[in-house]
Design a protein around this motif. Structure first.
Motif, short mmCIF file in Angstrom:
data_model
loop_
_atom_site.label_atom_id
_atom_site.label_comp_id
_atom_site.label_asym_id
_atom_site.label_seq_id
_atom_site.Cartn_x
_atom_site.Cartn_y
_atom_site.Cartn_z
N GLU A 386 0.85 -1.19 0.00
CA GLU A 386 0.00 0.00 0.00
C GLU A 386 0.89 1.24 0.00
O GLU A 386 2.05 1.18 0.40
N PRO A 387 0.35 2.38 -0.45
CA PRO A 387 1.15 3.60 -0.43
C PRO A 387 1.28 4.17 0.98
O PRO A 387 0.51 3.81 1.88
N THR A 388 2.23 5.07 1.15
CA THR A 388 2.51 5.65 2.46
C THR A 388 1.84 7.01 2.60
O THR A 388 2.03 7.90 1.77
N ILE A 389 1.06 7.18 3.65
CA ILE A 389 0.40 8.47 3.91
C ILE A 389 1.47 9.53 4.20
O ILE A 389 2.41 9.29 4.94
N GLU A 390 1.31 10.70 3.61
CA GLU A 390 2.27 11.79 3.76
C GLU A 390 1.50 13.11 3.86
O GLU A 390 0.35 13.20 3.42
N PRO A 391 2.12 14.16 4.39
CA PRO A 391 1.38 15.42 4.59
C PRO A 391 1.33 16.35 3.38
O PRO A 391 0.42 17.17 3.28
N PHE A 392 2.30 16.24 2.46
CA PHE A 392 2.44 17.26 1.43
C PHE A 392 2.20 16.72 0.02
O PHE A 392 2.38 15.53 -0.24
N TRP A 393 1.83 17.65 -0.86
CA TRP A 393 1.58 17.34 -2.27
C TRP A 393 2.73 17.85 -3.12
O TRP A 393 3.32 18.90 -2.85
N ALA A 394 3.08 17.10 -4.18
CA ALA A 394 4.19 17.46 -5.06
C ALA A 394 3.67 17.73 -6.47
O ALA A 394 2.85 16.97 -7.00
N ALA A 395 4.18 18.79 -7.10
CA ALA A 395 3.74 19.16 -8.45
C ALA A 395 4.35 18.29 -9.53
O ALA A 395 3.77 18.11 -10.60
#
Length: 579
Positions: A386-395
Motif C-alpha cells: 500500500e502507499p505511504t500516507i504523507e502530509p504534502f503534495w508534489a507538483a
C-alpha cells in the motif's frame, strides 16, 4: 335465440373485451420504468445527445457513445450513470490560427464563423494574469483564448459540477457524487491489449506543462508506448514556445503521411496541444492552470513534467497502487527520482526506492516569504502492499481521481509564482478532504540537469528569461501573486492586509470547509504567525503516521476523518518522541 340469451352473450363478450383490456394494460405498464423514488427523481437530469455531449465546451463530433443517438429529442438518464455516458476521447477544437501568439491580431468574434462557433462552445477569453496585477502590461500582452473548464450541461440544475460535488467544498462530497466523474473506454477486439472478456477501462488524463522543452515529445512517446493500454490515455500539453526558434511539441519527426505509426500520429485523437508564445509565460502555476482547463471528464488525472520517462506497464501499476490505498480521496504524489540507472532499455524498473513528501520550511522574505518543500528523503519503503500516507503534495508527479482537479484546479491569478504552487494545491486539496500518499514504487523518472552528461538540460530556457517585462514597478507582479497565494491559504504575515491582494474568483480557487487550514498547521507543526515550523517531521511520517492515521479512514472510503485525529507534531529533538 331468446332475448335473455342475447343479453348473456353480450355480457360475456363485454367481459372478455374488458379482461383483454386489463391484461394488455398490465403488460404495457410492465414495460414502463418504475416510478422513481424522491431521491432518484432529484438525481435525474436531461442531457441532449449531440456533438457537444457531456460538456458546455463541446466534444469531438467523432466521439461515440454506446446506445446514444444524435437526435433533437432529449435523452434522459440518471446522473449516477454519467460516467459511462461520458465520451472518450473528447478533443478540444482550437481556431485554425494560434491567437495566443505575440504580435498576432486579437481574435475577433466576427472574423470567421467556424472560429466563432469554436470560441462560443469550447473556448473563452481571459485577461492575462500579469495584466490583472500590472495593467500597464496590457499594451504588451493580449487577452488569451483558453479552453473552458469541464462542466457538463447535466450539472446545470445543481449550479454546476462544483456545486454538485460537495457544494464547492462546503461539505465532503459523497461517494455517489464522486462516482459520477470518470469516463471509460472499451478496447477494440483487435487491440493487442484486449482480451475476450475485456471490461471497459478507466481512462487517464495526463497534463504536461512544457516551456521550450526539447524532451516534450519524448515524454509523450514514453507515456503512450510504455502503457499496457495506451487507448485509455488522453494527453494535454501546454506548449510554451518561441515560434522563431523552437520546434513545437506537436510536430512528429517526419510527416504523418510518411510514417503514420509514429506516436504523435497513431494517437493524435488522444493528444491535445495548447500552444502559447513563450513571452506570455509567467511560471508553472499559470501553465498548469491551462492544463487543468483541458481536462474532459477522465476517470483518473495525472500531472508530470515535460522531461520524464515512464516504466513499462506504468498505467496498470499506478492504478493498482491507487486502489491499494482503499481511499477514493487518495492522491499519489511525490518528487521524481533521477532517470539515470532507474530503468533498463525496455522500461523495466531497476530501483525500488522513492521519495516521500515530509520536509518543508519557510523561505524568502517580506511579503514573498512562503512555505516551500525542499529535497525529500528517498529510500525503500518499510510499508508494503500500500502507499505511504504523507502530509504534502508534489507538483512533479500527481495521480488521483479526476474529481481532484475539478475541485482543486490551479489558480488562474498567480503569475510569476514558482515555489509556492505545491502548498497552494496541497493545502486547498486538504481542506476539500483529499489525502496524499507516496507510492510504494515509482512509475516514472525525471531528467535532472545536474546528472545529464550531455549538458543539454543545462541549456534549456526557463520562463525567467522574460523577467524584465514582468518585474516592472518593483516586482509588483510577483509580490501581489504571492500575497494572493498566501492570503487564500490564511498564511499572509500580519503586515499584509486583505485589500492588498486580488480576491477575484476566491471561492472557485479557494479553500474547502471539509477540514480547516488550522487543523493542517497544528497537526504538522506549522506556525504561520511566526512563520516557523517544527523540524524533523520525516521521523514521524512513515510507519508511525500510517499506524496512527489508517484507523480513521472512513468506511465509505471517502478520506481520512481528521476530526478524530488529535495528534500535534512537535520537534522530537526539543520535545522528545510524541508518537
Amino acid at each position: 335465440m331468446s332475448s335473455r340469451s342475447n343479453e348473456k352473450a353480450l355480457i360475456y363478450a363485454a367481459a372478455t373485451v374488458f379482461a383483454m383490456y386489463i391484461f394488455l394494460t398490465i403488460k404495457s405498464f410492465q414495460k414502463l420504468p418504475a416510478i422513481p423514488s424522491l431521491e432518484d427523481a432529484l438525481n435525474i437530469n436531461n442531457l441532449h445527445i449531440s456533438d457537444d455531449i457531456g460538456s458546455d465546451n463541446g466534444a469531438d463530433s467523432t466521439a461515440k457513445i454506446a446506445g446514444a443517438v444524435n437526435t433533437n429529442t432529449e435523452d434522459i438518464f440518471n446522473i449516477e450513470e454519467l460516467a459511462k455516458h461520458t465520451p472518450f476521447p473528447q478533443k478540444i477544437h482550437f481556431p485554425a490560427n494560434n491567437y495566443n501568439r505575440k504580435n498576432k491580431n486579437a481574435f475577433k468574434e466576427t472574423s470567421n464563423d467556424a472560429d466563432n462557433t469554436v470560441l462560443s462552445n469550447q473556448l473563452e477569453y481571459i485577461t492575462h494574469p500579469a495584466v490583472e496585477l500590472l495593467p500597464s502590461l496590457a499594451s504588451d500582452v493580449d487577452k488569451l483564448i483558453v479552453p473552458k473548464f469541464f462542466d457538463p450541461p447535466i450539472f446545470k440544475k445543481y449550479g454546476g459540477i462544483r456545486s454538485y460535488l460537495g457544494e464547492k467544498g462546503r461539505r465532503l462530497m459523497t461517494l455517489k457524487e464522486a462516482k459520477t466523474i470518470g469516463s471509460f473506454v472499451q478496447l477494440d477486439a483487435s487491440s493487442k491489449s484486449a482480451s475476450a472478456s475485456s471490461e471497459p477501462l478507466e481512462t487517464i488524463f495526463v497534463a504536461i506543462a512544457s516551456y521550450r522543452d526539447f524532451q516534450c515529445r519524448q515524454t509523450i512517446e514514453s507515456i503512450l508506448s510504455r502503457a499496457t493500454h495506451p487507448q485509455r490515455i488522453r494527453i494535454a500539453v501546454v506548449d510554451q514556445l518561441d515560434y522563431g526558434s523552437d520546434t513545437p511539441c506537436s510536430k512528429p519527426e517526419v510527416p504523418c503521411d510518411q510514417n503514420p505509426d509514429q506516436i504523435l500520429c497513431a494517437y493524435s485523437s488522444q493528444i491535445d496541444f495548447f500552444e502559447m508564445d513563450a513571452s506570455y509565460a509567467v511560471g508553472p502555476v499559470f501553465a498548469r492552470h491551462l492544463g487543468h482547463r483541458l481536462y474532459r471528464g477522465e476517470y483518473f488525472a495525472m500531472q508530470c513534467d515535460a522531461h520524464v520517462d515512464f516504466i513499462k506497464g506504468w498505467d496498470v501499476t499506478v492504478i493498482d497502487a491507487w486502489r491499494s490505498a482503499k481511499n477514493e480521496m487518495a492522491v499519489l504524489t511525490t518528487y521524481l527520482s533521477d532517470v539515470h540507472g532507474a530503468m533498463d532499455d525496455e522500461g523495466n524498473l531497476k530501483v525500488m526506492s522513492r521519495p516521500v513528501m515530509c520536509m518543508s520550511d519557510y523561505e524568502g522574505h517580506g511579503v514573498t516569504k512562503h512555505l516551500r518543500h525542499g529535497q525529500q528523503p528517498e529510500g525503500i519503503t518499510r510499508i508494503k502492499g500500500e502507499p505511504t500516507i504523507e502530509p504534502f503534495w508534489a507538483a512533479g508527479f500527481s495521480f488521483s481521481r479526476g474529481h481532484f482537479i475539478i475541485n482543486v484546479p490551479y489558480d488562474q491569478h498567480l503569475p510569476w509564482v514558482f515555489q509556492g504552487e505545491e502548498i497552494s494545491i496541497g493545502l486547498r486539496g486538504f481542506t476539500y478532504g483529499y489525502d496524499y500518499y507516496a507510492p510504494e514504487h515509482s512509475v516514472c523518472f525525471h531528467y535532472y540537469a545536474s546528472k545529464d552528461t550531455t549538458g543539454k538540460r543545462n541549456k534549456v530556457n526557463l520562463f525567467w528569461e522574460h523577467s524584465r517585462m514582468f518585474s516592472q514597478e518593483g516586482n509588483v507582479v510577483e509580490k501581489k501573486g504571492m500575497m494572493r497565494l498566501n492570503g487564500i491559504l490564511n498564511m499572509n504575515p500580519p503586515s499584509v492586509t486583505d485589500d492588498q491582494w486580488l480576491h477575484d474568483d476566491e471561492e472557485f480557487y479557494g479553500l474547502g470547509k471539509v477540514r480547516s487550514t488550522e487543523k493542517f498547521f497544528e497537526t504538522f507543526g506549522i506556525h504561520t504567525e511566526e512563520q516557523k515550523i517544527e523540524h524533523h517531521l520525516c521521523r514521524f511520517v512513515g510507519k508511525n503516521m500510517q499506524k496512527k492515521w489508517k484507523p480513521f479512514l472512513r468506511k465509505d472510503t471517502m478520506g481520512i476523518d481528521y476530526d478524530k485525529i488529535h495528534y500535534k507534531f512537535k520537534d522530537p529533538d526539543i520535545h522528545g518522541i510524541t508518537w
